[in-house]
Design an enzyme around this catalytic site. Structure first.
Site, PDB file in Angstrom:
ATOM      1  N   SER A 150      70.326  -6.154  13.364  1.00  0.00           N
ATOM      2  CA  SER A 150      71.562  -5.406  13.095  1.00  0.00           C
ATOM      3  C   SER A 150      71.359  -4.651  11.786  1.00  0.00           C
ATOM      4  O   SER A 150      70.469  -4.992  10.998  1.00  0.00           O
ATOM      5  CB  SER A 150      72.719  -6.405  12.921  1.00  0.00           C
ATOM      6  N   TYR A 190      76.528 -14.343   9.889  1.00  0.00           N
ATOM      7  CA  TYR A 190      75.907 -13.264  10.668  1.00  0.00           C
ATOM      8  C   TYR A 190      74.854 -12.535   9.831  1.00  0.00           C
ATOM      9  O   TYR A 190      73.730 -12.280  10.278  1.00  0.00           O
ATOM     10  CB  TYR A 190      77.013 -12.308  11.127  1.00  0.00           C
TER      11      TYR A 190
HETATM   12  P1  NAD Z   1      78.366  -8.830  23.577  1.00  0.00           P
HETATM   13  O1  NAD Z   1      79.365  -9.833  23.140  1.00  0.00           O
HETATM   14  O2  NAD Z   1      78.781  -7.650  24.396  1.00  0.00           O
HETATM   15  O3  NAD Z   1      77.175  -9.533  24.357  1.00  0.00           O
HETATM   16  C1  NAD Z   1      76.627 -10.726  23.896  1.00  0.00           C
HETATM   17  C2  NAD Z   1      75.814 -11.332  25.013  1.00  0.00           C
HETATM   18  O4  NAD Z   1      75.294 -12.580  24.543  1.00  0.00           O
HETATM   19  C3  NAD Z   1      76.644 -11.661  26.257  1.00  0.00           C
HETATM   20  O5  NAD Z   1      75.858 -11.473  27.407  1.00  0.00           O
HETATM   21  C4  NAD Z   1      76.972 -13.144  26.064  1.00  0.00           C
HETATM   22  O6  NAD Z   1      77.262 -13.820  27.272  1.00  0.00           O
HETATM   23  C5  NAD Z   1      75.672 -13.608  25.445  1.00  0.00           C
HETATM   24  N1  NAD Z   1      75.783 -14.861  24.730  1.00  0.00           N
HETATM   25  C6  NAD Z   1      76.616 -15.198  23.716  1.00  0.00           C
HETATM   26  N2  NAD Z   1      76.412 -16.479  23.362  1.00  0.00           N
HETATM   27  C7  NAD Z   1      75.422 -16.949  24.157  1.00  0.00           C
HETATM   28  C8  NAD Z   1      74.763 -18.205  24.270  1.00  0.00           C
HETATM   29  N3  NAD Z   1      75.079 -19.252  23.506  1.00  0.00           N
HETATM   30  N4  NAD Z   1      73.818 -18.348  25.212  1.00  0.00           N
HETATM   31  C9  NAD Z   1      73.483 -17.308  26.023  1.00  0.00           C
HETATM   32  N5  NAD Z   1      74.070 -16.095  25.950  1.00  0.00           N
HETATM   33  C10 NAD Z   1      75.025 -15.936  25.023  1.00  0.00           C
HETATM   34  O7  NAD Z   1      77.668  -8.373  22.214  1.00  0.00           O
HETATM   35  P2  NAD Z   1      76.756  -7.100  21.852  1.00  0.00           P
HETATM   36  O8  NAD Z   1      77.534  -6.288  20.892  1.00  0.00           O
HETATM   37  O9  NAD Z   1      76.145  -6.490  23.037  1.00  0.00           O
HETATM   38  O10 NAD Z   1      75.639  -7.860  20.982  1.00  0.00           O
HETATM   39  C11 NAD Z   1      74.316  -8.039  21.400  1.00  0.00           C
HETATM   40  C12 NAD Z   1      73.441  -8.215  20.181  1.00  0.00           C
HETATM   41  O11 NAD Z   1      73.486  -7.040  19.397  1.00  0.00           O
HETATM   42  C13 NAD Z   1      73.867  -9.362  19.264  1.00  0.00           C
HETATM   43  O12 NAD Z   1      72.731 -10.018  18.759  1.00  0.00           O
HETATM   44  C14 NAD Z   1      74.601  -8.643  18.156  1.00  0.00           C
HETATM   45  O13 NAD Z   1      74.582  -9.365  16.962  1.00  0.00           O
HETATM   46  C15 NAD Z   1      73.783  -7.371  18.062  1.00  0.00           C
HETATM   47  N6  NAD Z   1      74.458  -6.246  17.420  1.00  0.00           N
HETATM   48  C16 NAD Z   1      75.613  -5.738  17.920  1.00  0.00           C
HETATM   49  C17 NAD Z   1      76.196  -4.655  17.286  1.00  0.00           C
HETATM   50  C18 NAD Z   1      77.452  -4.009  17.789  1.00  0.00           C
HETATM   51  O14 NAD Z   1      77.999  -3.149  17.089  1.00  0.00           O
HETATM   52  N7  NAD Z   1      77.940  -4.337  18.958  1.00  0.00           N
HETATM   53  C19 NAD Z   1      75.605  -4.110  16.153  1.00  0.00           C
HETATM   54  C20 NAD Z   1      74.438  -4.668  15.667  1.00  0.00           C
HETATM   55  C21 NAD Z   1      73.861  -5.727  16.316  1.00  0.00           C
END
Ligand code: NAD
Length: 260
Positions: A142, A155
C-alpha cells in the site's frame, strides 16, 4: 503470455484481488481464487472466470489468519492446478482507531492477515518455484507501506513489514528465476475503502460524494481512484519477461500520493 502458469491470488473474491485474478486469467494463467463470501456468488465468479478466459479456475476458502490453512491452499492448488508459479499475496483487512484505543485483538488480526500470511504463503510456495527456476511473488502492500497516516498503526506497521519482507525475499531469490515485488496502491474504490467513506460520511454528516472527494483530496493529488483493472495490468507486467530483472521493488500506483 501466462498460458500453462498457475497463480494463487489471495483475497480475490472482491476488489483488487479480483481485478488481479481477472488480469492474470486474461493473460492465460490458471487461477486459484481465495477469500470470503457467499458460496454461490463465489462459484458464479469462479465459473465465470474459467468460461470468459478459457482457463482453469479453482477456489479455496483458506482463512489467511490461520497458517495451516495457507499451507493447505498452496498444497491443494498444486494438486488441482499444478505447482504454483505466481503467488499474489493480496488479502488484507483494515481497522481504524488511535493507537491508545486500538483493540489488541484487532492489532493481532491485521498483522496476521496483512503481514504474517504473506510470510506463510511465500514459505510454502517458494521451494517449488526455486526448484523449477521460475516464479513471481507479488505482494500487495500500500502507499501505507511507504508512508503513514493517523489511526492506522497496525495497517501501516503491517504494510511497512510487507515492503521489508519483499526486499529480503528478493535478495534470497536473486538469480534463481524467481522475483518478488511489492505493489503499493493509493486509494482504490473497493469494499475496504467504501467502509471508510461511509464512516467519514456518517461522522461528519456529509453526503457520500463529498466524503469520497475529501478522502481523495487529503492524500491523492490526481483526485481519482486507482482501479483494480489498472493494478491487474501492473501485475501482468510483473509476471512478464520484461520484468525478469525487477525484484525487491515497491511499485507505487497511487495518483501521486507518495510523491508529496
Ligand atoms: P476488499 O475488502 O475488497 O478485499 C479483501 C479480500 O480479502 C476479500 O476477498 C476478502 O474476502 C479477503 N480476506 C479478508 N480477510 C481474509 C482472510 N482472513 N482470509 C482470506 N481472505 C480474506 O479489499 P481491497 O481494497 O481489494 O484490498 C486488497 C488488498 O489491497 C489489501 O491487502 C489492502 O490492504 C490493499 N490495499 C487496498 C487499497 C484500497 O484503497 N482499497 C489501497 C492500498 C492497498
Amino acid at each position: 503470455m501466462l498460458k500453462g502458469k498457475t497463480a494463487i491470488v489471495t483475497g480475490s473474491t472482491s476488489g483488487i484481488g479480483l481485478g488481479i485474478a481477472r488480469a492474470l486469467a486474461g493473460a492465460g494463467a490458471d487461477v486459484m481464487l481465495n477469500g470470503f463470501g457467499e458460496a454461490s456468488a463465489i462459484e458464479t465468479l469462479r465459473a465465470g472466470l474459467a468460461e470468459e478466459f478459457g482457463v482453469r479456475a479453482g477456489y479455496h476458502g483458506a482463512d489467511l489468519s490461520k497458517p495451516a490453512e495457507i499451507a493447505d491452499l498452496v498444497a491443494t492448488t498444486a494438486d488441482r492446478l499444478g505447482a504454483v508459479d505466481i503467488l499474489v499475496n493480496n488479502a488484507g483487512i483494515q481497522h481504524v482507531a488511535p493507537v491508545e484505543e486500538f483493540p489488541a485483538e484487532r492489532w493481532d488480526a491485521v498483522i496476521a492477515v496483512n503481514l504474517s500470511a504473506v510470510f506463510h504463503g511465500i514459505h510454502h510456495a517458494l521451494p517449488e518455484m526455486k526448484r523449477r527456476g521460475w516464479g513471481r511473488i507479488l505482494n500487495v502492500a500500500s502507499a501505507h507501506g511507504l508512508v503513514a497516516s493517523v489511526n492506522k498503526s497496525a495497517y501501516v506497521a503491517a504494510k511497512h513489514g510487507v515492503v521489508g519482507l519483499t526486499k529480503a525475499v528478493a535478495l534470497e531469490t536473486a538469480g534463481t528465476g524467481v522475483t518478488c515485488n511489492a505493489i503499493c496502491p493509493g486509494w482504490v474504490l473497493t469494499p475496504l475503502v467504501q467502509k471508510q467513506i461511509d464512516a467519514l460520511s456518517a461522522d461528519r454528516n456529509i453526503p457520500e460524494p463529498q466524503a469520497k472527494a475529501e478522502l481523495l483530496g487529503a492524500k491523492q493529488p490526481s483526485g481519482e481512484f486507482v482501479t483494480p483493472e489498472q493494478l491487474g495490468g501492473l501485475a501482468v507486467f510483473l509476471c512478464s519477461d520484461s520484468a525478469a530483472q525487477m525484484t525487491g521493488a515497491s511499485l507505487t500506483m497511487d495518483g501521486g500520493w507518495t510523491a508529496q
